[in-house]
Write a protein that holds these residues in place. Sequence first.
Motif, short mmCIF file in Angstrom:
data_model
loop_
_atom_site.label_atom_id
_atom_site.label_comp_id
_atom_site.label_asym_id
_atom_site.label_seq_id
_atom_site.Cartn_x
_atom_site.Cartn_y
_atom_site.Cartn_z
N ASN A 55 0.83 -1.21 0.00
CA ASN A 55 0.00 0.00 0.00
C ASN A 55 0.86 1.26 0.00
N ASN A 59 0.68 4.02 -2.86
CA ASN A 59 -0.07 5.24 -2.56
C ASN A 59 0.71 6.36 -1.89
N LYS A 65 1.67 5.45 -7.86
CA LYS A 65 0.54 6.20 -8.40
C LYS A 65 0.82 7.70 -8.51
N TRP A 117 -0.09 -6.69 -8.84
CA TRP A 117 -0.93 -5.49 -8.81
C TRP A 117 -0.87 -4.75 -10.14
N THR A 120 -3.43 -5.79 -12.62
CA THR A 120 -4.84 -5.53 -12.34
C THR A 120 -5.30 -4.29 -13.09
N GLU A 121 -6.62 -4.11 -13.16
CA GLU A 121 -7.14 -2.91 -13.83
C GLU A 121 -6.67 -1.65 -13.14
N GLU A 122 -6.56 -1.71 -11.81
CA GLU A 122 -6.08 -0.54 -11.07
C GLU A 122 -4.62 -0.27 -11.38
N GLY A 123 -3.83 -1.32 -11.47
CA GLY A 123 -2.38 -1.15 -11.57
C GLY A 123 -1.84 -0.99 -12.98
N TYR A 126 -0.08 2.14 -14.22
CA TYR A 126 1.16 2.49 -13.54
C TYR A 126 2.26 1.43 -13.74
#
Length: 276
Positions: A55, A59, A65, A117, A120-123, A126
């Motif tokens: 995390n 973050n 990010k 990560w 994934t769609e979030e990662g 980045y």
Amino acid sequence: PYSTHGAAHPMWYSGYDDTTNTNAFYKDTERPAQVCFNANGNASELQLMKEAFLNTMINHKYGLKRNSLGYVFIIGNEDNQDYCDCDACNADYSKYGVHNATVLKFCNSLADMVSAWMETEEGKPYKRDFEILFLAYDTDIGAPARYNNEEAKYEPIDSTVLCKKNVSVFFAPARMDAKRSIYDRVNVETYDAFEGWKACSDEISLYLYQSNWRDVFSYYDALSLMQEQYQLFKTGNIKFIHNSGYGNPASSRFETLTSYISSTLAKDVNADVKTA
């Protein structure tokens, strides 16, 4: 930091007392001596600890990010020699002979989590190359490797202490005597450790100490044998060099000249430094 996670997760730190669910603090500080990269042998706490690291890497304001240029993460230890002595850490130390084997394995697992990560769609936005460095420092610079006399080379003790892609050692031989030959017996600890890490880490970063920290105004000849040291270090596929100095041009170490020679040798270890 302990101030953030200590109350909820005391098993993440050294000096854990399971009878009181608290930690013993280091000397006069308000925190435990070290992080325990085994979470005192508790699998669920270890997973939570890895997720907290992940995390932060994602973050934090300098994380993946929020910092498009960020790709290097350094996992170090407190500046003392009071390593965790829980049963899990003692078992690792008995097997590998060094405390940093535990950190290496933690970083390998963490690198897998970062890579997952990024898929994934979030990662995916980045996704990039990244590097996790861990410190081999002070009295714990040795590698989890042993010398094979028949093969005349160092070998990792087992496959779990081979650095995975995106993981490498930040080699910080604080006790190396920079004014003596790297092959001198006073530097055998540094030489053996470096050769061991070559067997465990495809790349090595260097954190070198070339000042007399006990008396910065006393002459300390870190220049004469720097070329010999760099020629050895080149055999380790060096990724990065931090040459720690006093930072005061008035000190007797000739900071500017040392920086110039260091940068010259970093580009070409066989350069003629007397005329460069």
